[in-house]
Motif scaffolding. Sequence first.
Motif, PDB file in Angstrom:
ATOM      1  N   SER A 102      25.744 -18.256  49.236  1.00 60.57           N
ATOM      2  CA  SER A 102      27.055 -18.707  48.774  1.00 60.57           C
ATOM      3  C   SER A 102      27.288 -18.086  47.395  1.00 60.57           C
ATOM      4  N   ALA A 103      28.483 -18.216  46.878  1.00 59.12           N
ATOM      5  CA  ALA A 103      28.777 -17.670  45.553  1.00 59.12           C
ATOM      6  C   ALA A 103      27.860 -18.282  44.491  1.00 59.12           C
ATOM      7  N   ALA A 104      27.628 -19.584  44.572  1.00 61.39           N
ATOM      8  CA  ALA A 104      26.760 -20.249  43.592  1.00 61.39           C
ATOM      9  C   ALA A 104      25.312 -19.797  43.746  1.00 61.39           C
ATOM     10  N   GLU A 105      24.851 -19.693  44.988  1.00 60.96           N
ATOM     11  CA  GLU A 105      23.479 -19.227  45.221  1.00 60.96           C
ATOM     12  C   GLU A 105      23.318 -17.787  44.758  1.00 60.96           C
ATOM     13  N   PHE A 106      24.324 -16.961  45.034  1.00 64.48           N
ATOM     14  CA  PHE A 106      24.273 -15.571  44.599  1.00 64.48           C
ATOM     15  C   PHE A 106      24.095 -15.495  43.084  1.00 64.48           C
ATOM     16  N   THR A 107      24.925 -16.229  42.361  1.00 64.18           N
ATOM     17  CA  THR A 107      24.838 -16.229  40.895  1.00 64.18           C
ATOM     18  C   THR A 107      23.460 -16.672  40.432  1.00 64.18           C
ATOM     19  N   ALA A 108      22.918 -17.700  41.067  1.00 63.12           N
ATOM     20  CA  ALA A 108      21.589 -18.199  40.685  1.00 63.12           C
ATOM     21  C   ALA A 108      20.490 -17.185  40.971  1.00 63.12           C
ATOM     22  N   HIS A 109      20.687 -16.351  41.998  1.00 65.06           N
ATOM     23  CA  HIS A 109      19.643 -15.396  42.397  1.00 65.06           C
ATOM     24  C   HIS A 109      19.842 -13.983  41.853  1.00 65.06           C
ATOM     25  N   VAL A 110      20.835 -13.771  41.005  1.00 61.68           N
ATOM     26  CA  VAL A 110      21.035 -12.437  40.424  1.00 61.68           C
ATOM     27  C   VAL A 110      19.753 -11.908  39.773  1.00 61.68           C
ATOM     28  N   PRO A 111      18.999 -12.697  39.008  1.00 61.56           N
ATOM     29  CA  PRO A 111      17.759 -12.151  38.430  1.00 61.56           C
ATOM     30  C   PRO A 111      16.752 -11.697  39.493  1.00 61.56           C
ATOM     31  N   ALA A 155      18.013  -8.510  41.021  1.00 63.85           N
ATOM     32  CA  ALA A 155      17.801  -7.417  40.070  1.00 63.85           C
ATOM     33  C   ALA A 155      16.356  -6.926  40.137  1.00 63.85           C
ATOM     34  N   ASP A 156      15.410  -7.844  40.238  1.00 64.51           N
ATOM     35  CA  ASP A 156      14.002  -7.448  40.345  1.00 64.51           C
ATOM     36  C   ASP A 156      13.745  -6.674  41.629  1.00 64.51           C
ATOM     37  N   SER A 160      34.779 -10.756  50.105  1.00 62.85           N
ATOM     38  CA  SER A 160      34.853  -9.348  50.500  1.00 62.85           C
ATOM     39  C   SER A 160      33.478  -8.679  50.507  1.00 62.85           C
ATOM     40  N   LEU A 161      32.478  -9.353  49.958  1.00 66.53           N
ATOM     41  CA  LEU A 161      31.094  -8.890  50.012  1.00 66.53           C
ATOM     42  C   LEU A 161      30.222 -10.067  50.423  1.00 66.53           C
ATOM     43  N   LEU A 162      29.548  -9.912  51.560  1.00 71.85           N
ATOM     44  CA  LEU A 162      28.629 -10.937  52.040  1.00 71.85           C
ATOM     45  C   LEU A 162      27.221 -10.465  51.729  1.00 71.85           C
ATOM     46  N   VAL A 163      26.400 -11.341  51.178  1.00 65.89           N
ATOM     47  CA  VAL A 163      25.045 -10.976  50.769  1.00 65.89           C
ATOM     48  C   VAL A 163      24.051 -11.944  51.387  1.00 65.89           C
ATOM     49  N   TRP A 164      23.019 -11.371  52.023  1.00 66.94           N
ATOM     50  CA  TRP A 164      21.916 -12.154  52.570  1.00 66.94           C
ATOM     51  C   TRP A 164      20.669 -11.850  51.767  1.00 66.94           C
ATOM     52  N   ALA A 165      19.824 -12.856  51.643  1.00 64.91           N
ATOM     53  CA  ALA A 165      18.538 -12.678  50.967  1.00 64.91           C
ATOM     54  C   ALA A 165      17.444 -13.234  51.863  1.00 64.91           C
ATOM     55  N   CYS A 166      16.328 -12.537  51.895  1.00 62.10           N
ATOM     56  CA  CYS A 166      15.154 -13.024  52.597  1.00 62.10           C
ATOM     57  C   CYS A 166      14.232 -13.635  51.560  1.00 62.10           C
ATOM     58  N   ARG A 167      13.992 -14.935  51.705  1.00 61.46           N
ATOM     59  CA  ARG A 167      13.103 -15.633  50.787  1.00 61.46           C
ATOM     60  C   ARG A 167      11.750 -15.804  51.464  1.00 61.46           C
ATOM     61  N   GLY A 168      10.714 -15.459  50.717  1.00 64.23           N
ATOM     62  CA  GLY A 168       9.358 -15.617  51.206  1.00 64.23           C
ATOM     63  C   GLY A 168       8.514 -16.273  50.143  1.00 64.23           C
ATOM     64  N   PRO A 169       7.210 -16.265  50.325  1.00 63.97           N
ATOM     65  CA  PRO A 169       6.315 -16.918  49.370  1.00 63.97           C
ATOM     66  C   PRO A 169       6.402 -16.337  47.956  1.00 63.97           C
ATOM     67  N   GLN A 170       6.799 -15.063  47.857  1.00 64.77           N
ATOM     68  CA  GLN A 170       6.870 -14.412  46.539  1.00 64.77           C
ATOM     69  C   GLN A 170       8.295 -14.365  45.991  1.00 64.77           C
ATOM     70  N   GLY A 171       9.211 -15.112  46.585  1.00 65.87           N
ATOM     71  CA  GLY A 171      10.607 -15.073  46.144  1.00 65.87           C
ATOM     72  C   GLY A 171      11.440 -14.224  47.086  1.00 65.87           C
ATOM     73  N   ILE A 172      12.458 -13.555  46.563  1.00 68.54           N
ATOM     74  CA  ILE A 172      13.318 -12.727  47.398  1.00 68.54           C
ATOM     75  C   ILE A 172      12.596 -11.422  47.716  1.00 68.54           C
ATOM     76  N   GLU A 173      12.396 -11.189  49.018  1.00 72.20           N
ATOM     77  CA  GLU A 173      11.649 -10.022  49.488  1.00 72.20           C
ATOM     78  C   GLU A 173      12.553  -8.958  50.095  1.00 72.20           C
ATOM     79  N   GLY A 174      13.806  -9.288  50.346  1.00 73.20           N
ATOM     80  CA  GLY A 174      14.727  -8.322  50.924  1.00 73.20           C
ATOM     81  C   GLY A 174      16.148  -8.816  50.833  1.00 73.20           C
ATOM     82  N   THR A 175      17.078  -7.877  50.964  1.00 70.08           N
ATOM     83  CA  THR A 175      18.492  -8.220  50.939  1.00 70.08           C
ATOM     84  C   THR A 175      19.279  -7.181  51.720  1.00 70.08           C
ATOM     85  N   VAL A 176      20.447  -7.586  52.161  1.00 70.38           N
ATOM     86  CA  VAL A 176      21.429  -6.681  52.750  1.00 70.38           C
ATOM     87  C   VAL A 176      22.798  -7.253  52.423  1.00 70.38           C
ATOM     88  N   SER A 177      23.772  -6.354  52.282  1.00 69.47           N
ATOM     89  CA  SER A 177      25.139  -6.778  52.017  1.00 69.47           C
ATOM     90  C   SER A 177      26.077  -6.140  53.035  1.00 69.47           C
TER      91      SER A 177
END
Length: 189
Positions: free
Chosen positions: A25-34, A37-38, A76-93
């Motif tokens: 979601s927009a709020a989750e995206f903002t929270a996961h920007v760091p 970025a990594d 206009s941009l949909l973003v998915w994140a794969c969360r695993g034991p080490q945090g975000i391990e992958g993404t696609v938009s």
Amino acid sequence: MTSSPSPPPPAGEGARPTRTITRLSAAEFTAHVPDLADLLLDAVAGGHSLGFVDPFERGAALDFWRARTPAVADGSLLVWACRGPQGIEGTVSLAVEPKPNGRHRAEVVKLMVHRAARGRGLGRALLTIAERAAAELGATLLLLDTETGSAAESLYAAAGWTRYGIVPDYATDPSGALRDCSFFYKRLA
């Protein structure tokens, strides 16, 4: 919010830690920007330009993702994140085409998998989720581009995408060397 468990382990392997792919979601995206970025920093350090060259600093990676906040907020941009034991391990938009004559198409962008999570089917799972979401939105045509000869190019070909051209010396890799770029499309049922 779309969610999918990680792909099953190949035969002969034990259970893997749980990974979940979720549309942010927009709020989750903002929270996961760091975290995003990594992930981007890791991809560029691994030789994938994704539009960036060395030296590539964390501030630039943060700025890249922060600049996408309005597009995520307006859908206009949909973003998915794969969360695993080490945090975000992958993404696609998925970039949704805003022009009235192009609303039947979308573009898959910034498919990334952390170097430590590669080789486990995560890239394919992320791509599949983006394809399904595009179909649910009514898109009948998807587009993307990638470095010619890359592992990503092999993934797209194996996933049924059609390469429709190669542009020589299209962009540089992170070290500044010019690389060819392959352009793909996929028709959705």
